[in-house]
Write an enzyme that holds these catalytic residues in place. Structure first.
Site, PDB file in Angstrom:
ATOM      1  N   ARG A 139      -0.916  18.244  -8.956  1.00 41.34           N
ATOM      2  CA  ARG A 139      -0.999  17.105  -9.490  1.00 41.34           C
ATOM      3  C   ARG A 139      -0.134  16.043  -8.691  1.00 41.34           C
ATOM      4  NH1 ARG A 139      -3.839  14.523 -14.261  1.00 41.34           N
ATOM      5  NH2 ARG A 139      -3.184  12.268 -13.854  1.00 41.34           N
ATOM      6  N   ASN A 151      -2.847  -1.227   1.363  1.00 42.95           N
ATOM      7  CA  ASN A 151      -3.740  -1.984   0.805  1.00 42.95           C
ATOM      8  C   ASN A 151      -3.119  -3.286   0.748  1.00 42.95           C
ATOM      9  OD1 ASN A 151      -5.389  -0.172  -1.080  1.00 42.95           O
ATOM     10  ND2 ASN A 151      -3.684  -0.109  -1.281  1.00 42.95           N
ATOM     11  N   TYR A 158      -9.252  -0.076 -14.076  1.00 43.88           N
ATOM     12  CA  TYR A 158      -9.064  -1.368 -15.054  1.00 43.88           C
ATOM     13  C   TYR A 158      -9.859  -1.485 -16.618  1.00 43.88           C
ATOM     14  CZ  TYR A 158      -8.978  -2.895 -10.307  1.00 43.88           C
ATOM     15  OH  TYR A 158      -8.716  -2.843  -8.821  1.00 43.88           O
ATOM     16  N   PHE A 215     -11.342  16.000  -1.736  1.00 45.50           N
ATOM     17  CA  PHE A 215     -11.613  14.313  -2.343  1.00 45.50           C
ATOM     18  C   PHE A 215     -12.551  13.992  -1.427  1.00 45.50           C
ATOM     19  CE2 PHE A 215      -8.656  14.617  -5.162  1.00 45.50           C
ATOM     20  CZ  PHE A 215      -8.678  14.122  -6.516  1.00 45.50           C
ATOM     21  N   VAL A 216     -13.865  12.874  -1.083  1.00 40.11           N
ATOM     22  CA  VAL A 216     -14.567  12.872  -0.495  1.00 40.11           C
ATOM     23  C   VAL A 216     -14.502  10.381  -1.042  1.00 40.11           C
ATOM     24  CG1 VAL A 216     -16.916  12.450  -0.360  1.00 40.11           C
ATOM     25  CG2 VAL A 216     -16.106  14.682  -0.477  1.00 40.11           C
ATOM     26  N   SER A 271     -10.480   0.075  -5.000  1.00 44.15           N
ATOM     27  CA  SER A 271     -10.712   0.344  -6.064  1.00 44.15           C
ATOM     28  C   SER A 271     -11.594   1.765  -7.640  1.00 44.15           C
ATOM     29  CB  SER A 271     -11.513  -1.129  -6.762  1.00 44.15           C
ATOM     30  OG  SER A 271     -10.360  -2.212  -7.083  1.00 44.15           O
ATOM     31  N   SER A 272     -10.885   2.499  -6.128  1.00 45.61           N
ATOM     32  CA  SER A 272     -11.955   4.435  -6.373  1.00 45.61           C
ATOM     33  C   SER A 272     -13.393   3.933  -6.296  1.00 45.61           C
ATOM     34  CB  SER A 272     -10.988   4.392  -7.441  1.00 45.61           C
ATOM     35  OG  SER A 272     -10.030   4.686  -7.200  1.00 45.61           O
ATOM     36  N   GLU A 280     -15.258  -4.355  -4.770  1.00 49.29           N
ATOM     37  CA  GLU A 280     -13.703  -5.470  -5.889  1.00 49.29           C
ATOM     38  C   GLU A 280     -14.595  -6.603  -5.879  1.00 49.29           C
ATOM     39  OE1 GLU A 280     -10.087  -3.043  -4.493  1.00 49.29           O
ATOM     40  OE2 GLU A 280     -11.537  -3.197  -2.541  1.00 49.29           O
ATOM     41  N   ASP A 326       0.807   2.540  -0.984  1.00 48.12           N
ATOM     42  CA  ASP A 326       0.726   4.090  -2.629  1.00 48.12           C
ATOM     43  C   ASP A 326       0.919   5.159  -1.731  1.00 48.12           C
ATOM     44  OD1 ASP A 326      -0.252   1.725  -3.421  1.00 48.12           O
ATOM     45  OD2 ASP A 326      -2.279   2.571  -3.614  1.00 48.12           O
ATOM     46  N   GLY A 379      -4.233  -5.410  -5.643  1.00 45.05           N
ATOM     47  CA  GLY A 379      -4.275  -6.474  -6.530  1.00 45.05           C
ATOM     48  C   GLY A 379      -3.664  -7.102  -7.112  1.00 45.05           C
ATOM     49  N   GLU A 421      -1.965   5.312   1.261  1.00 44.59           N
ATOM     50  CA  GLU A 421      -2.758   4.610   1.355  1.00 44.59           C
ATOM     51  C   GLU A 421      -2.235   3.196   1.453  1.00 44.59           C
ATOM     52  OE1 GLU A 421      -6.174   2.611   0.049  1.00 44.59           O
ATOM     53  OE2 GLU A 421      -5.376   2.868  -2.169  1.00 44.59           O
ATOM     54  N   ARG A 446       0.508  -3.034   0.073  1.00 40.24           N
ATOM     55  CA  ARG A 446       1.623  -2.290  -1.706  1.00 40.24           C
ATOM     56  C   ARG A 446       1.146  -0.576  -1.002  1.00 40.24           C
ATOM     57  NH1 ARG A 446      -1.942  -1.814  -6.088  1.00 40.24           N
ATOM     58  NH2 ARG A 446      -2.678   0.175  -5.011  1.00 40.24           N
TER      59      ARG A 446
HETATM   60  P1  ADP Z   1      -8.841   3.296  -2.972  1.00 38.18           P
HETATM   61  O1  ADP Z   1      -8.174   2.786  -1.939  1.00 38.18           O
HETATM   62  O2  ADP Z   1     -10.152   3.146  -3.975  1.00 38.18           O
HETATM   63  O3  ADP Z   1      -8.007   3.159  -4.241  1.00 38.18           O
HETATM   64  P2  ADP Z   1      -6.929   6.264  -2.944  1.00 38.18           P
HETATM   65  O4  ADP Z   1      -7.099   7.021  -1.534  1.00 38.18           O
HETATM   66  O5  ADP Z   1      -6.361   5.394  -3.547  1.00 38.18           O
HETATM   67  O6  ADP Z   1      -8.412   5.211  -3.247  1.00 38.18           O
HETATM   68  O7  ADP Z   1      -7.681   6.708  -4.610  1.00 38.18           O
HETATM   69  C1  ADP Z   1      -7.527   6.852  -5.375  1.00 38.18           C
HETATM   70  C2  ADP Z   1      -6.937   7.802  -6.113  1.00 38.18           C
HETATM   71  O8  ADP Z   1      -7.578   8.843  -6.125  1.00 38.18           O
HETATM   72  C3  ADP Z   1      -5.808   7.954  -6.354  1.00 38.18           C
HETATM   73  O9  ADP Z   1      -5.170   7.196  -6.893  1.00 38.18           O
HETATM   74  C4  ADP Z   1      -5.338   9.661  -6.696  1.00 38.18           C
HETATM   75  O10 ADP Z   1      -5.276   9.323  -8.018  1.00 38.18           O
HETATM   76  C5  ADP Z   1      -6.980   9.658  -6.272  1.00 38.18           C
HETATM   77  N1  ADP Z   1      -6.618  10.632  -4.984  1.00 38.18           N
HETATM   78  C6  ADP Z   1      -6.818  10.133  -3.809  1.00 38.18           C
HETATM   79  N2  ADP Z   1      -6.670  11.284  -2.414  1.00 38.18           N
HETATM   80  C7  ADP Z   1      -6.266  12.214  -3.011  1.00 38.18           C
HETATM   81  C8  ADP Z   1      -5.952  13.207  -2.678  1.00 38.18           C
HETATM   82  N3  ADP Z   1      -6.279  14.306  -1.328  1.00 38.18           N
HETATM   83  N4  ADP Z   1      -5.412  13.789  -3.682  1.00 38.18           N
HETATM   84  C9  ADP Z   1      -5.236  13.876  -4.683  1.00 38.18           C
HETATM   85  N5  ADP Z   1      -5.725  12.862  -5.449  1.00 38.18           N
HETATM   86  C10 ADP Z   1      -6.567  12.016  -5.108  1.00 38.18           C
HETATM   87 MG    MG Z   2      -5.861   3.712  -4.069  1.00 35.14          MG
HETATM   88 MG    MG Z   3      -7.422   0.617  -1.296  1.00 39.11          MG
END
Ligand code: ADP
Ligand code: MG
Ligand code: MG
Length: 339
Positions: A210, A302, A245, A166-167, A174-175, A15, A286, A306, A300, A284
């Protein structure tokens, strides 16, 4: 007397570029009649760049590569009243820089070692929040050595959760390195990607539907306040790096169109999480809101979100009547507060 502020930006994580953008905004916004601000950009290798290189890196939005990690440079933070470590991800938002500054005895903006480290690690965050009863998706931890030596036991954990899942690298943002895995055939690739970035990986059940992506800002130390609630909307499969981004891919809605009792639940749960994780200054928080079931799941926290003038966190407080420059001024004040 003006306060002398050291603004750290860039850093060694994925990041890095995002941080440079945020730093540019903060640098422009700290009122010059109150603060004397010195920016220092940290390269991806960990080198604290000298002034001319720092100025160029902020202008270009990219730092020169190469050079050595210079740990003792924390000493160059001496003489400053406070540090604003505007760094995202590992080696910046995760308690490492916070530890260095704590050792150097210099106040800094944001969470300390404990809050930073626990909030950075998605597994540790989930464990702490589960212990205070905050609802979250089901999850499993895997560490790199297990993946190398007993891949089937890691695959079994994924099967437990069910697909899609999700992994994610446990300590990133930032995904970066995150995959949505639709079938078992895609699992190994996703795990290899995540383990290439972190020793710890989290497997997460996908939300039942979703989710709506809801975010709230927290500001304060031991008497924190919550901002109005915001929502992000986008077309992509999930909120991935590109969507985050690329201009125009996502829209921000403040306040989020939510029933008032749901918005209130978001705010109180976020404050509870902030306290449970021993955060300070700002965060922040989420959430996923599942409209069909009314579930609110904390995703999560943060601790250095940002921070450009168009980022969610400052926008949330702007909606509460606090301008960007008032917000950064307040954050420095919180850093200097006795706790
Ligand atoms: P980062 O810290 O990189 O932002 P996140 O854990 O927030 O990581 O995951 C990024 C995005 O992936 C989320 O904003 C959401 O869109 C999707 N996501 C992550 N985990 C899940 C989940 N368990 N179920 C559904 N969507 C998810
Ligand atoms: Mg996130
Ligand atoms: Mg994050």
């Amino acid at each position: 007397m003006k306060k002398r502020i050291l603004l750290l930006a860039g850093g060694q994580s994925g990041e890095h570029e995002v941080s440079l953008l945020s730093a540019r905004s903060v640098l422009a916004a700290l009122p010059r009649d109150q603060f004397d601000v010195t920016p220092v950009v940290i390269s991806k290798q960990g080198r604290w760049l000298p002034p001319t290189e720092t100025v160029r890196a902020l202008q270009d939005g990219a730092a020169p590569t190469g050079g050595d990690l210079v740990l003792h440079r924390a000493a160059s933070a001496e003489g400053y009243d406070a540090v604003f470590p505007l760094l995202h991800g590992p080696m910046g938002e995760d308690g490492t820089v916070q530890g260095l500054l704590t050792l150097a005895g210099i106040p800094f903006v944001g969470s300390g070692v404990l809050g930073s480290a626990v909030s950075m690690d998605k597994v540790m965050t989930k464990q702490v929040l589960a212990s205070v009863g905050i609802a979250q998706v089901a999850w499993r931890l895997a560490v790199r050595r297990e993946w190398q030596q007993h891949p089937d036991s890691v695959r079994a954990r994924a099967a437990d959760l069910g697909y899609p899942l999700f992994v994610k690298p446990a300590n990133l943002g930032s995904s970066v390195g995150i995959s949505k895995v639709g079938t078992p055939a895609e699992l190994d690739g996703a795990l290899n990607l995540a383990f290439g970035l972190d020793r710890r990986v989290i497997l997460e059940a996908m939300t039942t539907h979703r989710p709506r992506e809801i975010e709230v800002g927290i500001l304060g130390n031991d008497a924190p306040i919550a901002s109005p609630v915001g929502e992000l909307r986008f077309e992509a499969e999930f909120y991935d790096y590109e969507t985050k981004y690329t201009e125009g891919r996502a829209t921000m809605h403040i306040p989020a169109p939510l029933p008032p009792e749901v918005a209130e639940r978001v705010r109180t749960t976020a404050l509870q999480a902030f306290r449970a994780l021993d955060c300070a200054g700002l965060a922040r928080v989420d959430f996923f809101y599942i409209e069909q079931t009314g579930e609110l799941l904390l995703n999560e926290v943060n601790t250095m979100p940002g921070f450009t003038t168009t980022s969610m966190y400052p926008k949330l407080f702007e909606a509460a009547g606090l301008s960007y420059s008032e917000l950064v001024t307040r954050l420095v004040g919180l850093a200097l507060e006795d706790r």
